[in-house]
Design a protein around this motif. Structure first.
Motif, PDB file in Angstrom:
ATOM      1  N   ASP A  37     -25.462  21.345 -26.039  1.00  0.00           N
ATOM      2  CA  ASP A  37     -25.754  20.025 -25.491  1.00  0.00           C
ATOM      3  C   ASP A  37     -27.044  20.033 -24.683  1.00  0.00           C
ATOM      4  OD1 ASP A  37     -24.468  21.584 -23.559  1.00  0.00           O
ATOM      5  OD2 ASP A  37     -23.568  19.858 -22.555  1.00  0.00           O
ATOM      6  N   TRP A  83     -23.688  11.297 -30.175  1.00  0.00           N
ATOM      7  CA  TRP A  83     -24.408  11.874 -31.320  1.00  0.00           C
ATOM      8  C   TRP A  83     -23.442  12.657 -32.194  1.00  0.00           C
ATOM      9  CZ3 TRP A  83     -26.540  15.907 -34.074  1.00  0.00           C
ATOM     10  CH2 TRP A  83     -27.821  15.736 -34.600  1.00  0.00           C
ATOM     11  N   VAL A  89     -25.055  13.058 -25.983  1.00  0.00           N
ATOM     12  CA  VAL A  89     -24.647  14.150 -26.868  1.00  0.00           C
ATOM     13  C   VAL A  89     -23.308  13.846 -27.527  1.00  0.00           C
ATOM     14  CG1 VAL A  89     -23.979  16.584 -26.959  1.00  0.00           C
ATOM     15  CG2 VAL A  89     -25.956  15.886 -25.592  1.00  0.00           C
ATOM     16  N   PRO A 129     -29.910  23.493 -33.491  1.00  0.00           N
ATOM     17  CA  PRO A 129     -29.527  22.234 -32.848  1.00  0.00           C
ATOM     18  C   PRO A 129     -30.704  21.453 -32.271  1.00  0.00           C
ATOM     19  CG  PRO A 129     -27.944  23.929 -32.308  1.00  0.00           C
ATOM     20  CD  PRO A 129     -29.058  24.616 -33.047  1.00  0.00           C
ATOM     21  N   MET A 152     -29.908  20.073 -27.184  1.00  0.00           N
ATOM     22  CA  MET A 152     -30.083  18.737 -27.738  1.00  0.00           C
ATOM     23  C   MET A 152     -30.769  17.820 -26.728  1.00  0.00           C
ATOM     24  SD  MET A 152     -26.394  18.296 -29.623  1.00  0.00           S
ATOM     25  CE  MET A 152     -26.717  16.617 -30.164  1.00  0.00           C
ATOM     26  N   THR A 209     -31.916  17.927 -34.017  1.00  0.00           N
ATOM     27  CA  THR A 209     -31.767  16.751 -33.157  1.00  0.00           C
ATOM     28  C   THR A 209     -33.099  16.022 -33.020  1.00  0.00           C
ATOM     29  OG1 THR A 209     -29.982  17.801 -31.898  1.00  0.00           O
ATOM     30  CG2 THR A 209     -31.105  15.949 -30.852  1.00  0.00           C
ATOM     31  N   SER A 219     -34.413  17.972 -26.695  1.00  0.00           N
ATOM     32  CA  SER A 219     -34.999  17.230 -27.815  1.00  0.00           C
ATOM     33  C   SER A 219     -35.011  15.728 -27.555  1.00  0.00           C
ATOM     34  CB  SER A 219     -34.228  17.534 -29.105  1.00  0.00           C
ATOM     35  OG  SER A 219     -34.351  18.898 -29.448  1.00  0.00           O
ATOM     36  N   TRP A 256     -24.047  20.935 -38.164  1.00  0.00           N
ATOM     37  CA  TRP A 256     -25.503  21.015 -38.304  1.00  0.00           C
ATOM     38  C   TRP A 256     -25.942  20.896 -39.759  1.00  0.00           C
ATOM     39  CZ3 TRP A 256     -27.395  19.450 -34.203  1.00  0.00           C
ATOM     40  CH2 TRP A 256     -26.776  19.738 -32.982  1.00  0.00           C
TER      41      TRP A 256
END
Length: 520
Positions: A481, A69, A66, A11, A484, A15, A487, A248
């Protein structure tokens, strides 16, 4: 064109890749993935028409970045009316939401049920104060638990350990019943040896007081708004039709569509540097070492392995990294005709099986830590959810120990015997099919040299173009989350030229938002 080298296609890595590719800046993005699979611990394993979720992953976040996304990757099934809790294939879809029978690319709205199985009784998790809870505990135990809780309110312990953290919030009796045994199974250490930081990250404000507050708030006209609910007390979540790996894999396809590259079976062995910059990595592919240079490097590989591969590491930092502990686990998937558990809830399910996503096993007489019922995550995880039950049994261990080395047949026999002993299965003969998966470094642990992480973080942050992201990249028990979000922050720093990395490392450290022990 600048080159971004990303280590890991989980993840966090995926991301980061998409955020860079969508930024409008000119970046060549290359992901190096050690395995042959996408999604890391969030992958979905496929076996004979069945799917296994490694760890169980709820798609719920209070971070709108998140949620947006996820919505972009995969449309969300519309919210169900509150009086319609049938969440199987016959679920009624609100207008505007995609019908999962007509499309594969959809996130289902699921009913969140997690319970504790203790001495052949079910208890809500998080622990509730419903009549069934008190009845199953018994009058005397309930009295003891009540006095113990009030005692913990009057005499707070210094939170120097996870044990003290739990006792302060639940009292000694409830802690001993519902937390002590499971926590020791999970980590292989008694809670008195584990840092309270783990509780702060995973349990947040959950306590007897929080449970009472939640119950009372739902009695008010209008109930409690979702944003006000403790994350540990949410009742619904989203889930990809074919498991978390589906999302993913969709993200990976988007990375490639935008020009990014994902190199599979590339294991990073060395990280090269000059001064305060990383210059290249050496990776192993098909037994051959190859070198890849870059301008920025984002690493979601275990920080222990990252530091081990770096050049000229100071002795103190090398010692910290080497001492960082992890917990590994084995998941045994069993396809059975039925479970010896009655659905005594008001929640309707296909086949009228118990509605649990997870069942936490507190009994210390068995090694089993947790049971996943894949039917309840998504009825599309198996071919015939009305006739069969597909479960995942989670066993925590250390890579290389006797349990890690057991072959699949022994695991199936061992796991089946434990289920019969617990009363979950009538007979081991009910097992129709099975599959076993080993997962390395699934859980970064909070003991040994963990308390010296700030020293290591400070040193790693000194490399201007190195960004540590994700669960293992930060040695922090992050959920999807949170991973992510690290990132998002890392890419923001890259694009803005920000050198201070505190925003990346501070994700999932504020006590205003954390998850309970879902082991994602």
């Amino acid at each position: 064109m600048n080159r971004a080298v990303i280590i890991g296609a989980g993840p966090a890595g995926l991301t980061a890749a998409l955020e860079l590719l969508r930024s409008g800046k000119q970046y060549e993005v290359i992901i190096l993935e050690e395995s042959g699979e996408i999604g890391g611990i969030s992958r979905t394993v496929q076996y004979r028409g069945k799917r296994m979720d490694i760890g169980g992953h709820r798609f719920f976040s209070k971070d709108e970045r998140v949620m947006n996304w996820w919505r972009e990757m995969m449309p969300l099934q519309g919210a169900l009316p509150k009086d319609d809790k049938i969440l199987g294939r016959e679920s009624r879809i609100v207008p505007g939401g995609p019908d999962p029978e007509k499309t594969d690319r959809v996130m289902l709205l699921r009913n969140r049920v997690s319970r504790i199985y203790y001495k052949k009784h079910f208890f809500d998790y998080p622990v509730s104060l419903k009549w069934d809870t008190l009845k199953n505990m018994g009058f005397l135990t309930t009295l003891r638990a009540g006095f113990s809780y009030f005692g913990s309110m009057l005499h707070k312990r210094e939170e120097t350990s996870l044990e003290n953290f739990y006792v302060n919030r639940f009292g000694k009796v409830l802690y001993s019943m519902f937390f002590e045994g499971y926590t020791e199974k999970l980590w292989g250490r008694h809670p008195s040896e584990i840092s309270a930081d783990w509780g702060s990250q995973r349990v947040k404000g959950l306590s007897v007081k929080a449970v009472l507050k939640d119950m009372l708030s739902k009695m008010r006209p209008g109930g409690k708004k979702e944003k006000e609910v403790e994350t540990s007390l949410i009742e619904e979540f989203y889930y990809p039709k074919f498991g978390p790996g589906q999302l993913w894999e969709t993200a990976a396809a988007e990375v490639k569509r935008l020009g990014g590259q994902i190199w599979m079976h590339c294991s990073v062995q060395k990280i090269h540097s000059e001064g305060d910059r990383i210059t290249a990595v050496t990776y192993l592919r098909e037994g051959k070492e190859e070198r890849l240079e870059g301008d920025v490097f984002l690493s979601s590989m275990p920080v222990k392995d990252l530091v081990a591969g770096m050049e000229q590491v100071p002795a103190a930092q090398a010692e910290i990294a080497e001492g960082l502990p992890y917990r590994d686990f084995v998941t045994v998937g069993l396809l059975v005709d039925r479970l010896n558990l009655k659905n005594e809830t008001k929640i309707k399910t296909l086949g009228n099986i118990v509605p649990d996503c997870w069942i936490y096993v507190q009994d210390v007489g068995v090694k089993l830590g947790r049971i996943q019922i894949f039917n309840n995550w998504s009825p599309y995880m198996l071919p015939d959810p009305e006739r069969q039950v597909w479960i995942g049994l989670e066993y925590f261990c250390h890579e290389g120990d006797e349990y890690w080395k057991m072959d699949q047949q022994k695991w199936v026999e061992f796991a089946s015997e434990e289920l019969v002993k617990m009363g979950v299965l009538e007979s081991a003969a009910l097992v129709e099919d099975a599959h076993m998966e080993r997962v390395k470094k699934a859980y970064p642990a909070y003991f040994d040299t963990y308390d010296r992480m700030p020293e290591l973080i400070s040193w790693l942050s000194g490399f201007n173009n190195l960004y540590c992201i994700g669960r293992n990249g930060q040695h922090r028990y992050n959920n999807m989350d949170h991973s992510m979000a690290t990132s998002f922050e890392a890419v923001k720093n890259i694009l803005e030229g920000r050198k201070d990395k505190s925003n990346i490392w501070n994700v999932n450290t504020e006590k205003s938002y954390h998850e309970e022990k879902d082991q994602q």
